[in-house]
Motif scaffolding. Structure first.
Motif, PDB file in Angstrom:
ATOM      1  N   ARG A  39       0.968  -1.173   0.282  1.00 43.53           N
ATOM      2  CA  ARG A  39       0.143  -0.051   0.046  1.00 43.53           C
ATOM      3  C   ARG A  39       0.820   1.326   0.032  1.00 43.53           C
ATOM      4  O   ARG A  39       0.553   2.258  -0.800  1.00 43.53           O
ATOM      5  CB  ARG A  39      -0.766   0.030   1.120  1.00 43.53           C
ATOM      6  N   ASP A  40       1.890   1.364   0.838  1.00 38.05           N
ATOM      7  CA  ASP A  40       2.844   2.562   0.942  1.00 38.05           C
ATOM      8  C   ASP A  40       3.559   2.747  -0.437  1.00 38.05           C
ATOM      9  O   ASP A  40       3.598   3.783  -0.989  1.00 38.05           O
ATOM     10  CB  ASP A  40       3.679   2.534   2.205  1.00 38.05           C
ATOM     11  N   LEU A  41       3.700   1.663  -1.055  1.00 39.99           N
ATOM     12  CA  LEU A  41       4.709   1.637  -2.339  1.00 39.99           C
ATOM     13  C   LEU A  41       3.723   2.341  -3.519  1.00 39.99           C
ATOM     14  O   LEU A  41       4.152   3.052  -4.108  1.00 39.99           O
ATOM     15  CB  LEU A  41       5.308   0.330  -2.823  1.00 39.99           C
ATOM     16  N   PHE A  42       2.436   1.805  -3.336  1.00 43.55           N
ATOM     17  CA  PHE A  42       1.302   2.071  -4.429  1.00 43.55           C
ATOM     18  C   PHE A  42       1.058   3.692  -4.262  1.00 43.55           C
ATOM     19  O   PHE A  42       1.066   4.340  -4.801  1.00 43.55           O
ATOM     20  CB  PHE A  42       0.081   1.073  -4.357  1.00 43.55           C
ATOM     21  N   ARG A  43       1.216   3.967  -2.810  1.00 40.87           N
ATOM     22  CA  ARG A  43       0.759   5.468  -2.477  1.00 40.87           C
ATOM     23  C   ARG A  43       1.873   6.264  -3.181  1.00 40.87           C
ATOM     24  O   ARG A  43       1.668   7.508  -3.737  1.00 40.87           O
ATOM     25  CB  ARG A  43       0.815   5.518  -0.919  1.00 40.87           C
ATOM     26  N   TYR A  78      -7.428   1.008  -3.506  1.00 37.17           N
ATOM     27  CA  TYR A  78      -6.355   1.011  -2.456  1.00 37.17           C
ATOM     28  C   TYR A  78      -6.732   1.809  -1.089  1.00 37.17           C
ATOM     29  O   TYR A  78      -5.947   2.115  -0.146  1.00 37.17           O
ATOM     30  CB  TYR A  78      -4.860   1.280  -2.724  1.00 37.17           C
ATOM     31  N   GLY A  79      -7.863   2.344  -1.089  1.00 37.88           N
ATOM     32  CA  GLY A  79      -8.593   3.236  -0.088  1.00 37.88           C
ATOM     33  C   GLY A  79      -7.955   4.507   0.312  1.00 37.88           C
ATOM     34  O   GLY A  79      -7.660   4.683   1.340  1.00 37.88           O
ATOM     35  N   LEU A  80      -7.219   4.900  -0.726  1.00 39.25           N
ATOM     36  CA  LEU A  80      -6.709   6.245  -0.493  1.00 39.25           C
ATOM     37  C   LEU A  80      -7.510   7.484  -1.049  1.00 39.25           C
ATOM     38  O   LEU A  80      -8.134   7.241  -1.936  1.00 39.25           O
ATOM     39  CB  LEU A  80      -5.117   6.085  -1.264  1.00 39.25           C
TER      40      LEU A  80
END
Length: 100
Positions: free
Chosen positions: A25-29, A79-81
């Motif tokens: 998730r952090d990488l995708f962010r 991703y719920g961002l």
């Protein structure tokens, strides 16, 4: 090494607890943040050049930018961002991205 940097290093845990989902998730962010920055830069550049384009190209450019914006929204949702999750705080410089 200064005293401040030594104390900052001591404040870090010896081992960072993480799991595959949070890392992904952090990488995708981070990737989405870079893509959003590029999207905003392209949009600004397109607005500056609109006087040089004919109506057909302006329409095509607007459609392409809208599709990219929609795709970004879909990826954020997956991703719920939120848009604010992508906006990095650069300290005294402000934030990386334009406000939504």
């Amino acid at each position: 090494m200064t005293d401040a940097s030594r104390s900052a290093l001591r404040a870090l845990p010896e081992r960072i607890e993480s799991d595959a989902d949070s890392i992904e998730r952090d990488l995708f962010r981070l990737v989405l943040t870079v893509v959003e920055l590029l999207r905003q830069l392209m949009e600004r550049q397109a607005l500056r050049r609109m006087d040089d384009l004919d109506d057909e190209r302006i329409e095509a450019l607007g459609t392409a930018l809208q599709r990219l914006s929609d795709a970004m929204a879909e990826l954020r949702d997956r991703y719920g961002l939120s848009p604010d999750d992508l906006n990095l705080d650069l300290g005294p410089l402000g934030t990386l991205l334009d406000p939504w």
